[in-house]
Design a protein around this motif. Structure first.
Motif, PDB file in Angstrom:
ATOM      1  N   PRO A 256       0.800  -1.236   0.000  1.00 62.74           N
ATOM      2  CA  PRO A 256       0.000   0.000   0.000  1.00 62.74           C
ATOM      3  C   PRO A 256       0.828   1.278   0.000  1.00 62.74           C
ATOM      4  O   PRO A 256       0.314   2.333  -0.402  1.00 62.74           O
ATOM      5  N   THR A 260       0.366   1.497  -7.093  1.00 63.62           N
ATOM      6  CA  THR A 260      -0.456   0.299  -7.289  1.00 63.62           C
ATOM      7  C   THR A 260      -0.016  -0.463  -8.539  1.00 63.62           C
ATOM      8  O   THR A 260       0.125   0.117  -9.619  1.00 63.62           O
ATOM      9  N   GLU A 265      -0.049  -7.527  -6.894  1.00 62.08           N
ATOM     10  CA  GLU A 265      -1.037  -7.935  -5.888  1.00 62.08           C
ATOM     11  C   GLU A 265      -1.629  -9.305  -6.220  1.00 62.08           C
ATOM     12  O   GLU A 265      -1.854 -10.130  -5.325  1.00 62.08           O
TER      13      GLU A 265
END
Length: 313
Positions: A256, A260, A265
């Motif tokens: 985080p 991004t 992820e």
């Protein structure tokens, strides 16, 4: 931050942690060799295959075969610069990276890494033998932990520090699976079948000790060491800093604070699911090395996503 500097910080922390865990991996075999009776056959070659450099060893030493001696394996894993994963190669790589980013890290870090480099070059060869090996491995482990402590205590918590954390967490997760792999790879071959379970549990005890996990295992599990419990602790324990799940959770918490990257992820969630869903009972009854290899492949994919997302842009 420049992608080049971020890449260097990430790899610097990986090389330092790799050197520490290479020493710990060799310690698995060394400790077992000291504890076992002479009547038990001990195989060193699986340690080389565990690190993933079996092909390199076979190319350099085509006559060695499977029954290679401990001195040859120690030299290859600890000192041989032709082995890209050797202890010496890892410290050399960390030192070379540090030359280019010395302004990004405290001077004490350079001095600590340079001390390790000098010690390996000066005392490494005599430490191949059994008499000085444990002291040598302990000194390397302490030196790497000193570097980690300096990074943890003296570096500002900026984006560069997050890349240090990310590299450390992924490398520790990978090396924990490799050390577990070594413990499950048949280092010990008892002469009598009735002794197999006893010596297998001794292997798992050596794995726990090499990862500085034995006391924490006893404190939390409150049972004697078995393969099932050792695997559960080293793979899935949420509180022990060297367990695979703990390391992946630490890496996930870094994301985080970074830009991004959906692919990173996704890869992270996939490998975490693989670890969480592992069944230690089934692993012990089957072949734990298969899962360790699969985790390592997923960690490699995660690394590629990180490199593509943050360093190659």
């Amino acid at each position: 931050m420049l992608s080049r500097v971020a890449d260097n910080l990430y790899w610097f922390s990986r090389y330092v942690r790799r050197a520490e865990n290479t020493a710990r991996l060799v310690g698995v075999g060394s400790q077992l060799q000291l504890d076992l009776p002479r009547s038990v056959d001990f195989a060193w070659r699986p340690l080389i295959d565990t690190v993933g450099v079996g092909d390199v060893f076979a190319e350099l030493f085509p006559e060695a075969g499977r029954n290679v001696g401990d001195a040859e394996v120690m030299r290859f894993l600890l000192l041989d610069r032709r082995n890209p994963s050797s202890l010496g190669s890892s410290i050399d790589a960390a030192r070379e990276i540090l030359r280019g980013i010395r302004d990004s890290l405290p001077q004490d870090v350079w001095e600590a890494v340079n001390d390790l480099h000098i010690y390996i070059d000066g005392d490494g060869e005599r430490s191949i033998g059994r008499r000085y090996r444990i002291d040598f491995l302990n000194r390397i482990t302490d030196g790497c932990l000193k570097v980690s402590a300096l990074l943890s205590s003296n570096v500002s918590r900026d984006i560069g520090f997050q890349f240090l954390r990310l590299g450390t967490a992924l490398e520790q997760a990978d090396m924990t699976t490799r050390i577990v792999d070594a413990g499950a790879s048949g280092l010990v071959t008892p002469r009598n079948e009735e002794d197999r379970e006893t010596f297998r549990n001794m292997q798992w005890m050596a794995v726990l000790r090499s990862l500085a996990a034995y006391q924490m295992f006893r404190r939390q599990m409150r049972q004697r060491v078995t393969g099932e419990l050792a695997l559960r602790f080293l793979l899935q324990n949420a509180e022990f800093p060297r367990s695979v799940q703990f390391c992946l959770t630490r890496a996930q918490r870094v994301l985080p604070s970074m830009p991004t990257r959906p692919e990173v992820e996704r890869r992270m969630n996939r490998v975490m699911g693989l670890v969480r869903n592992a069944d230690p009972v089934a692993l012990v009854q089957g072949n734990p090395t298969t899962l360790m290899d699969e985790i390592q492949m997923h960690l490699g994919g995660l690394h590629e996503a990180i490199a593509e997302g943050y360093f190659n842009g």
